[in-house]
Design an enzyme around this catalytic site. Structure first.
Site, PDB file in Angstrom:
ATOM      1  N   SER A 112       2.437 -30.418 -17.115  1.00  0.00           N
ATOM      2  CA  SER A 112       3.642 -30.147 -16.345  1.00  0.00           C
ATOM      3  C   SER A 112       4.870 -30.636 -17.098  1.00  0.00           C
ATOM      4  O   SER A 112       4.862 -31.702 -17.717  1.00  0.00           O
ATOM      5  CB  SER A 112       3.563 -30.849 -14.991  1.00  0.00           C
ATOM      6  OG  SER A 112       4.799 -30.781 -14.305  1.00  0.00           O
ATOM      7  N   TYR A 135       9.842 -24.972 -16.075  1.00  0.00           N
ATOM      8  CA  TYR A 135      10.792 -24.446 -15.103  1.00  0.00           C
ATOM      9  C   TYR A 135      12.045 -24.021 -15.858  1.00  0.00           C
ATOM     10  O   TYR A 135      12.381 -24.604 -16.893  1.00  0.00           O
ATOM     11  CB  TYR A 135      11.170 -25.507 -14.059  1.00  0.00           C
ATOM     12  CG  TYR A 135      10.035 -25.927 -13.156  1.00  0.00           C
ATOM     13  CD1 TYR A 135       9.612 -25.123 -12.112  1.00  0.00           C
ATOM     14  CD2 TYR A 135       9.397 -27.163 -13.344  1.00  0.00           C
ATOM     15  CE1 TYR A 135       8.573 -25.518 -11.268  1.00  0.00           C
ATOM     16  CE2 TYR A 135       8.362 -27.559 -12.514  1.00  0.00           C
ATOM     17  CZ  TYR A 135       7.952 -26.741 -11.483  1.00  0.00           C
ATOM     18  OH  TYR A 135       6.925 -27.130 -10.662  1.00  0.00           O
ATOM     19  N   THR A 161       6.690 -21.208 -14.389  1.00  0.00           N
ATOM     20  CA  THR A 161       6.553 -21.203 -12.936  1.00  0.00           C
ATOM     21  C   THR A 161       7.739 -20.464 -12.327  1.00  0.00           C
ATOM     22  O   THR A 161       8.893 -20.827 -12.568  1.00  0.00           O
ATOM     23  CB  THR A 161       6.482 -22.637 -12.391  1.00  0.00           C
ATOM     24  OG1 THR A 161       5.295 -23.267 -12.910  1.00  0.00           O
ATOM     25  CG2 THR A 161       6.422 -22.647 -10.869  1.00  0.00           C
ATOM     26  N   LYS A 236       3.339 -17.983 -13.695  1.00  0.00           N
ATOM     27  CA  LYS A 236       2.590 -18.638 -12.623  1.00  0.00           C
ATOM     28  C   LYS A 236       3.380 -18.580 -11.315  1.00  0.00           C
ATOM     29  O   LYS A 236       4.575 -18.881 -11.296  1.00  0.00           O
ATOM     30  CB  LYS A 236       2.330 -20.099 -12.995  1.00  0.00           C
ATOM     31  CG  LYS A 236       1.552 -20.903 -11.966  1.00  0.00           C
ATOM     32  CD  LYS A 236       1.325 -22.321 -12.475  1.00  0.00           C
ATOM     33  CE  LYS A 236       0.487 -23.133 -11.515  1.00  0.00           C
ATOM     34  NZ  LYS A 236       1.186 -23.413 -10.250  1.00  0.00           N
ATOM     35  N   HIS A 260       1.662 -22.139  -5.328  1.00  0.00           N
ATOM     36  CA  HIS A 260       2.118 -23.504  -5.581  1.00  0.00           C
ATOM     37  C   HIS A 260       1.364 -24.506  -4.708  1.00  0.00           C
ATOM     38  O   HIS A 260       1.919 -25.515  -4.263  1.00  0.00           O
ATOM     39  CB  HIS A 260       3.630 -23.617  -5.339  1.00  0.00           C
ATOM     40  CG  HIS A 260       4.341 -24.518  -6.308  1.00  0.00           C
ATOM     41  ND1 HIS A 260       5.101 -24.040  -7.347  1.00  0.00           N
ATOM     42  CD2 HIS A 260       4.415 -25.859  -6.393  1.00  0.00           C
ATOM     43  CE1 HIS A 260       5.620 -25.056  -8.023  1.00  0.00           C
ATOM     44  NE2 HIS A 260       5.211 -26.177  -7.462  1.00  0.00           N
TER      45      HIS A 260
END
Length: 362
Positions: A112, A135, A161, A236, A260
């Site tokens: 992440s 992100y 994402t 995603k 999510h």
């Protein structure tokens, strides 16, 4: 850190109960909570449970072959480590422990961007394949810098994402005024001045997302990302077949069917309900993975039957980290491997290609 009473930890639910007993309430709520009434959170798990397996008998099943590939790279099983934030809330070694667990299991690790450990330190300990989740920040210079660092650190793909242009309201976090404790930061963003989760009257995480994430995400952003990296891009957070088709047209090499983990739009469908539709729409153009709610090896088999190439596991890894650090996370992966192997045997499947939708139909 050693696994606590490991002989009693037989499944992911056991690890979840043990983790809840150890974690501070605000951390437990952050890891386990979902959006609003948490309907999608519950349905993610319940949906896989409701699917029934119409197994074959007298199938002459020999030793099972669990190996798979993701974007051409071999993994030992179709179970990979999903990107989840803030692993040092679970154990001191944080994301490094998770990366080592994936290495031990011989599977994909996805880091992440909201990790408590800098990507360079994590990827040094991670085996291939290793991917970086991203992100899009309001400041494109921040986003580009993350991508460039990930490339230099050894990431082999970028997982974008797209279901978080804002943060779904997580009432547990608002009540707890969730933020990171002293000494922990969003390490990948710290050099860019974006490493602190604020202390506010509600959720600090919601305030961070509101202040930093690009809220008007569009296909232009996907085009921009594909144009600024040589790495393959995985998207995603997809739950619609029409979105999936457009995403492949704009350069994505794979799609993760995901809501999510039930943490964004409540009453969004469970991933098991939409997976087959996305597969039907685009599986001839890109690879399809799925996450959210997978807690048993039989769930993995069902996902493959619906057309997924692999599943991504989030909360079970966090439970393992909390209970036993690296060994705990590795143990949860091995539990799911063992359960998948058993489900294949009992369904009459020797290899992954034997698993198809007929197992879900009378």
């Amino acid at each position: 850190m050693q696994v606590v009473n490991s002989e009693a930890l037989l499944n992911v639910a056991d690890y979840a109960r043990a983790a809840r007993a150890k974690l501070p309430q605000d951390v437990c709520d952050y890891y386990e909570g979902g959006a609003l009434d948490e309907i999608t959170l519950r349905e993610n798990v319940a949906g896989w449970e409701r699917l029934k397996l119409h197994y074959h008998v007298l199938a002459g099943v020999g030793p099972r072959e669990l190996g798979a590939t993701v974007l051409g790279q071999s993994i030992s099983m179709p179970i990979a480590v999903a990107p989840t934030a803030f692993h040092k809330l679970a154990c001191p070694d944080g994301e490094i422990a998770a990366a080592k667990a994936a290495k031990t299991a011989g599977t994909l690790f996805i880091l992440s961007s909201l990790s408590n450990t800098a990507m360079e330190a994590v990827f040094r300990q991670a085996a291939s394949p290793r991917w970086f989740q991203l992100y899009i920040y309001k400041d494109k210079h921040v986003t580009r810098a993350l991508v460039q660092r990930a490339e230099a650190a050894g990431a082999e793909a970028i997982v974008l994402t797209v279901d978080a242009p804002g943060l779904g309201t997580r009432e547990r976090d608002a009540r707890n005024r969730f933020t990171l404790p002293a000494g922990l930061a969003v390490e990948n963003l710290a050099p860019l001045g974006k490493g602190t989760i604020p202390e506010v009257s509600g959720s600090g995480m919601a305030a961070y997302v509101r202040d930093n994430f690009k809220s008007d995400l569009s296909f232009d952003d996907l085009d921009w990302l594909c144009g600024c990296t040589q790495l393959p891009v995985i998207v995603k957070g997809v739950c619609r077949s029409d979105d999936a088709r457009r995403i492949t047209e704009h350069g994505a090499k794979a799609i993760v069917v995901s809501n999510h983990g039930g943490r964004q739009l409540d009453t969004a469908p469970a991933t098991c309900e939409v997976l087959a539709h996305v597969v039907d729409a685009v599986s001839d153009r890109c690879e399809i993975y799925v996450d959210s709610g997978i807690r048993r090896g039989s769930d993995v088999l069902k996902a493959i039957a619906l057309g997924a190439r692999a599943v991504l596991i989030g909360r079970p890894i966090l439970y393992g980290l909390c209970v036993g650090g690296e060994k705990g996370a590795a143990a949860t992966l091995e539990i799911l491997r063992r359960e998948l192997d058993e489900a294949m045997l009992l369904c009459g499947c020797t290899k992954l290609s034997d698993i198809d939708v007929s197992l879900l139909q009378p």
